[in-house]
Design a protein around this motif. Structure first.
Motif, PDB file in Angstrom:
ATOM      1  N   ALA A 130      15.956  10.066  56.583  1.00 57.87           N
ATOM      2  CA  ALA A 130      16.785   9.703  57.732  1.00 57.87           C
ATOM      3  C   ALA A 130      16.023   8.717  58.601  1.00 57.87           C
ATOM      4  N   THR A 131      16.770   7.858  59.310  1.00 60.16           N
ATOM      5  CA  THR A 131      16.151   6.898  60.215  1.00 60.16           C
ATOM      6  C   THR A 131      17.135   6.499  61.300  1.00 60.16           C
ATOM      7  N   ASP A 132      16.621   6.297  62.502  1.00 63.31           N
ATOM      8  CA  ASP A 132      17.435   5.759  63.598  1.00 63.31           C
ATOM      9  C   ASP A 132      16.948   4.371  63.995  1.00 63.31           C
ATOM     10  N   ARG A 133      16.146   3.739  63.140  1.00 60.98           N
ATOM     11  CA  ARG A 133      15.531   2.415  63.319  1.00 60.98           C
ATOM     12  C   ARG A 133      14.271   2.463  64.187  1.00 60.98           C
ATOM     13  N   TYR A 134      14.048   3.566  64.895  1.00 54.39           N
ATOM     14  CA  TYR A 134      12.816   3.747  65.652  1.00 54.39           C
ATOM     15  C   TYR A 134      11.889   4.755  64.972  1.00 54.39           C
ATOM     16  N   ARG A 135      12.493   5.634  64.218  1.00 53.72           N
ATOM     17  CA  ARG A 135      11.754   6.621  63.418  1.00 53.72           C
ATOM     18  C   ARG A 135      12.314   6.611  62.002  1.00 53.72           C
ATOM     19  N   LEU A 136      11.482   7.022  61.069  1.00 54.01           N
ATOM     20  CA  LEU A 136      11.914   7.190  59.687  1.00 54.01           C
ATOM     21  C   LEU A 136      11.194   8.402  59.137  1.00 54.01           C
ATOM     22  N   CYS A 137      11.930   9.313  58.549  1.00 53.25           N
ATOM     23  CA  CYS A 137      11.312  10.524  57.986  1.00 53.25           C
ATOM     24  C   CYS A 137      11.843  10.729  56.586  1.00 53.25           C
ATOM     25  N   THR A 138      10.951  10.980  55.657  1.00 55.57           N
ATOM     26  CA  THR A 138      11.362  11.230  54.273  1.00 55.57           C
ATOM     27  C   THR A 138      10.579  12.406  53.718  1.00 55.57           C
ATOM     28  N   ARG A 139      11.260  13.265  52.978  1.00 57.92           N
ATOM     29  CA  ARG A 139      10.644  14.483  52.432  1.00 57.92           C
ATOM     30  C   ARG A 139      11.149  14.702  51.024  1.00 57.92           C
ATOM     31  N   SER A 140      10.259  15.005  50.103  1.00 55.16           N
ATOM     32  CA  SER A 140      10.615  15.272  48.710  1.00 55.16           C
ATOM     33  C   SER A 140      10.515  16.758  48.415  1.00 55.16           C
ATOM     34  N   VAL A 141      11.471  17.256  47.639  1.00 57.03           N
ATOM     35  CA  VAL A 141      11.493  18.649  47.199  1.00 57.03           C
ATOM     36  C   VAL A 141      11.510  18.648  45.676  1.00 57.03           C
ATOM     37  N   VAL A 142      10.563  19.353  45.063  1.00 58.70           N
ATOM     38  CA  VAL A 142      10.494  19.409  43.603  1.00 58.70           C
ATOM     39  C   VAL A 142      11.683  20.198  43.066  1.00 58.70           C
ATOM     40  N   ALA A 143      12.351  19.647  42.069  1.00 59.62           N
ATOM     41  CA  ALA A 143      13.500  20.322  41.469  1.00 59.62           C
ATOM     42  C   ALA A 143      13.027  21.346  40.430  1.00 59.62           C
ATOM     43  N   HIS A 144      13.707  22.490  40.392  1.00 50.75           N
ATOM     44  CA  HIS A 144      13.419  23.485  39.359  1.00 50.75           C
ATOM     45  C   HIS A 144      13.894  22.994  37.994  1.00 50.75           C
ATOM     46  N   ARG A 145      15.030  22.345  37.989  1.00 51.59           N
ATOM     47  CA  ARG A 145      15.582  21.755  36.767  1.00 51.59           C
ATOM     48  C   ARG A 145      16.711  20.824  37.189  1.00 51.59           C
ATOM     49  N   GLY A 146      17.189  20.032  36.254  1.00 49.88           N
ATOM     50  CA  GLY A 146      18.256  19.107  36.580  1.00 49.88           C
ATOM     51  C   GLY A 146      18.915  18.583  35.326  1.00 49.88           C
ATOM     52  N   ARG A 147      20.039  17.893  35.542  1.00 47.14           N
ATOM     53  CA  ARG A 147      20.753  17.311  34.406  1.00 47.14           C
ATOM     54  C   ARG A 147      21.457  16.049  34.870  1.00 47.14           C
ATOM     55  N   GLY A 148      21.529  15.069  33.983  1.00 47.70           N
ATOM     56  CA  GLY A 148      22.220  13.834  34.311  1.00 47.70           C
ATOM     57  C   GLY A 148      21.275  12.798  34.884  1.00 47.70           C
ATOM     58  N   GLY A 149      21.840  11.640  35.204  1.00 50.64           N
ATOM     59  CA  GLY A 149      21.044  10.546  35.718  1.00 50.64           C
ATOM     60  C   GLY A 149      20.780  10.668  37.201  1.00 50.64           C
ATOM     61  N   ALA A 150      20.121   9.634  37.731  1.00 50.76           N
ATOM     62  CA  ALA A 150      19.808   9.602  39.154  1.00 50.76           C
ATOM     63  C   ALA A 150      21.081   9.364  39.961  1.00 50.76           C
ATOM     64  N   TRP A 151      21.114   9.915  41.174  1.00 49.64           N
ATOM     65  CA  TRP A 151      22.264   9.715  42.061  1.00 49.64           C
ATOM     66  C   TRP A 151      21.806   9.817  43.506  1.00 49.64           C
ATOM     67  N   SER A 152      22.647   9.352  44.415  1.00 48.02           N
ATOM     68  CA  SER A 152      22.340   9.455  45.840  1.00 48.02           C
ATOM     69  C   SER A 152      23.637   9.592  46.624  1.00 48.02           C
ATOM     70  N   ARG A 153      23.549  10.286  47.763  1.00 51.54           N
ATOM     71  CA  ARG A 153      24.662  10.439  48.684  1.00 51.54           C
ATOM     72  C   ARG A 153      24.089  10.448  50.103  1.00 51.54           C
ATOM     73  N   VAL A 154      24.874   9.966  51.077  1.00 49.21           N
ATOM     74  CA  VAL A 154      24.487  10.050  52.484  1.00 49.21           C
ATOM     75  C   VAL A 154      25.319  11.147  53.113  1.00 49.21           C
ATOM     76  N   LEU A 155      24.673  12.206  53.572  1.00 47.92           N
ATOM     77  CA  LEU A 155      25.379  13.350  54.132  1.00 47.92           C
ATOM     78  C   LEU A 155      25.823  13.063  55.557  1.00 47.92           C
ATOM     79  N   ASP A 156      27.095  13.359  55.835  1.00 45.13           N
ATOM     80  CA  ASP A 156      27.601  13.282  57.194  1.00 45.13           C
ATOM     81  C   ASP A 156      26.913  14.363  58.029  1.00 45.13           C
ATOM     82  N   PRO A 157      26.511  14.050  59.275  1.00 43.23           N
ATOM     83  CA  PRO A 157      25.785  15.053  60.066  1.00 43.23           C
ATOM     84  C   PRO A 157      26.637  16.243  60.475  1.00 43.23           C
ATOM     85  N   ASP A 158      27.965  16.073  60.560  1.00 39.01           N
ATOM     86  CA  ASP A 158      28.820  17.192  60.944  1.00 39.01           C
ATOM     87  C   ASP A 158      28.700  18.316  59.918  1.00 39.01           C
TER      88      ASP A 158
END
Length: 348
Positions: free
Chosen positions: A162-190
């Motif tokens: 997440a970023t508001d242009r003054y701060r940027l924070c990124t955190r990685s979480v190791v997956a237990h397992r997965g399937r399929g290719g890479a993907w991304s989504r931007v979550l609405d804050p609500d």
């Protein structure tokens, strides 16, 4: 064996049919001392048993059917009835625990069957990451995507940014397992607040992207987080574009946090080999390498950044007084935060 010596005894074959065990199993239990024949013919090696041993053989079969180990069976078949009952109760409790664990695994596998691309992660780790990263998101919707949280996934890692242009924070979480290719989504804050609270009560989460939602499936329920259909800023370019570190300081996080909570407007960090002086009046011990410099922050910006850091120590990597400062937690290299400095009060 003489005929008189075998009177009243039964052969291994008779005992096998009567107890439901095979002859080879009876020979095995003889060799391990669990069911020793009453007599053995010295010439033929035939084993003979008493009628009383039929009950013991049947009990052994029943206990082996519920996966009791041989040493436990031997203790159960001893003369200590109270101890035997306790051992049986303990084993049943263990079977029940294993059954619950198996049911949990089966349920998780069933949930993932038939779905498309997805990753499975620790619910607690995902909740922590959401709380840490959301602090850097914009609090208004002037640019809607900056109020959201970017979620990126591949088979091995789930990364939140997440970023508001003054701060940027990124955190990685190791997956237990997965399937399929890479993907991304931007979550609405609500709804992210209730979703984070719900995650605290789950164990493992399956994250599955759809066109309009990121579906988070738990053991008995699922949450659908709406997504924002807009491109997220290229934060990796920001990180890779940082200049070389000129000054590095490692300071106690709680001490810095305590001072920032009492500081208004702009905060000054004067860093030299003696440590960090905060707003001229508060000196903190710090391990400093590199050049002495002074950097200014909007207090609210730096306070939120330090508040979400992990562990007792905070590392500040500074390229220049007017460049983004990289803050890292020594105990969790997967959490990276950038904070943009500001000009000193009175400067235009």
């Amino acid at each position: 064996m003489a005929g008189s010596a075998s009177e009243g005894l039964i052969t291994i074959g008779v005992l096998a049919r009567a107890s439901g065990l095979t002859a080879s199993a009876l020979r095995f239990y003889d060799d391990c001392g669990l069911l020793i024949p009453a007599a053995v013919d010295p010439l033929t090696g035939y084993r003979y048993y008493t009628e009383a041993q039929r009950e013991r053989a049947t009990l052994i079969r029943q206990l082996r059917a519920i996966d009791l180990p041989l040493d436990t069976i031997a203790r159960i078949l001893s003369d200590d009835a109270a101890r035997a009952r306790q051992l049986l109760d303990d084993h049943v409790d263990e079977l029940a625990r294993r059954a619950r664990d198996a049911a949990h695994v089966v349920a998780a596998v069933k949930r993932s069957l038939g779905t498309g691309s997805h990753v499975v992660v620790s619910a607690a780790a995902l909740a922590d990451a959401l709380e840490q990263v959301r602090a850097a998101a914009a609090t208004t919707r002037g640019i809607p995507v900056l109020a959201g949280v970017l979620v990126e996934a591949d088979a091995n890692v789930l990364t939140l940014t997440a970023t508001d242009r003054y701060r940027l924070c990124t955190r990685s979480v190791v997956a237990h397992r997965g399937r399929g290719g890479a993907w991304s989504r931007v979550l609405d804050p609500d709804g992210l607040g209730p979703t984070t609270a719900w995650l605290r009560g789950e164990d493992e989460i399956i994250a599955t992207p759809t066109e309009h939602f990121l579906i988070l499936s738990g053991s008995n329920a699922e949450h659908r987080s709406a997504v924002i259909d807009a491109p997220f800023p290229d934060y990796r370019a920001v990180l890779s574009g940082l200049g070389p570190v000129r000054t590095r300081a490692v300071v106690a996080r709680d001490q810095l946090l305590g001072i920032l909570e009492k500081t208004e407007a702009t905060v000054q960090l004067a860093i030299d080999q003696t440590g960090i002086t905060v707003s001229e009046n508060n000196h903190l011990s710090a391990t400093v390498t590199g050049s002495a410099l002074t950097v200014y922050f909007d207090t609210a910006t730096l306070l939120a950044t330090v508040h979400t850091a992990l562990g007792p120590d905070l590392m500040l990597d500074i390229a220049a007084a007017d460049q983004p400062v990289l803050l890292r937690s020594a105990t969790d290299g997967a959490l990276t935060t950038l904070a943009m400095p500001t000009r000193p009060t009175g400067e235009s």
